[in-house]
Design an enzyme around this catalytic site. Structure first.
Site: not given
Ligand code: SAH
Length: 257
Positions: A20, A224
């Site tokens: 980001e 998402d």
């Molecule tokens: N698979 C990712 C996981 C990131 S966690 C990785 O490997 O890095 C998700 C991140 O995006 C968090 O910082 C959160 O703030 C945001 N986010 C996006 N979609 C989300 C969701 N459905 N629920 C919670 N956080 C979400």
């Protein structure tokens, strides 16, 4: 925006994931990193404004720690969080952008001692974003969405069906869970019908900024729908869409401050 410190104090730009912020760092001509609490704080300038850019890491505690360092050590005059989130509200689609008016911790529950979602001893469940800072970010978002082809190649727009990307403003909820089932998302919507998006950091940073009396705003690109398909293409979306969106929105917002 209410100016809480000297005009030349830096503005903090915070993200939860490296992708980001990559595009922002690339646009800083003079960035210099300092490591505090295991995080790299990048000092420099964007659009001529002094900034500190930092990766908070994921989750409320990581975000709150980062915010406390920004406020106590760097004396920032405002904090802007940029990242991705899951869409909860009707019509909040992948590729849309949400600018927070309020932020709430959906997993805070000290009931029956305190009302559900209220942060104990603050009397607050919903932390307000700074109106003027949020307005500047929303205006910047509108500009970026109105000129989508200049920010995203046609094949990326087609891959994620992004022709209709829209701005939404309202409640963002945060908690220490990646919401990735339709059942959990439905439960959140039932509890908090006006929630537009769910993520894992914003409300924590809002609480810390509230304690310091420093303006805060948050902007999230919807990656998402917080349902069973939430993990699909997540990394790719962040790299291809959220990263360029973040950079463009933050730069335009800074130019307005
Ligand atoms: N698979 C990712 C996981 C990131 S966690 C990785 O490997 O890095 C998700 C991140 O995006 C968090 O910082 C959160 O703030 C945001 N986010 C996006 N979609 C989300 C969701 N459905 N629920 C919670 N956080 C979400």
């Amino acid at each position: 925006m209410r100016v809480s410190a000297a005009e030349d104090a830096p503005i903090a730009i915070v993200g939860a994931m490296h992708e980001e912020l990559a595009a922002l760092l690339a646009a800083m001509p003079d960035e210099q990193a300092e490591t505090v609490a295991g995080r790299q704080f990048w000092r420099g300038h964007l659009e001529g404004r002094p900034v500190v850019v930092v990766l908070s890491r994921i989750g409320k505690v990581a975000a709150a720690t980062t915010a406390a360092v920004l406020l106590a050590r760097y004396g920032v005059r405002a904090v802007l969080f940029t990242g991705v989130a899951g869409g909860l509200g009707d019509g909040v689609a992948v590729g849309d952008v949400v600018v927070a008016r309020e932020l709430l911790q959906h997993d805070m529950d000290a009931s029956p001692l305190f009302p559900r979602h209220e942060v104990p001893l603050t009397g607050i469940a919903r932390f307000a974003a700074d109106a003027a800072l949020a307005d500047a970010v929303a205006a910047a978002t509108q500009e970026v969405l109105a000129a989508l082809p200049t920010h995203l190649p046609a094949e990326v727009q087609a891959e994620f069906a992004l022709t209709q990307a829209r701005l939404h403003r309202g409640l963002i909820v945060s908690g220490d869970r990646f919401v990735a089932t339709a059942a959990e998302s439905a439960a959140l919507r039932a509890d908090l019908p006006d929630a537009l998006a769910v993520e894992m950091e914003g409300a924590a940073v809002a609480q810390v900024c509230h304690d310091w009396g420093v303006p805060f705003a948050a902007v999230r690109t919807i990656s998402d729908r917080a349902d069973d398909a939430a993990h699909a293409d997540f990394g790719r979306f962040v790299a291809r869409v959220a990263s360029p969106f973040s950079a463009a929105i933050v730069r335009r917002a800074l130019a307005r401050l």
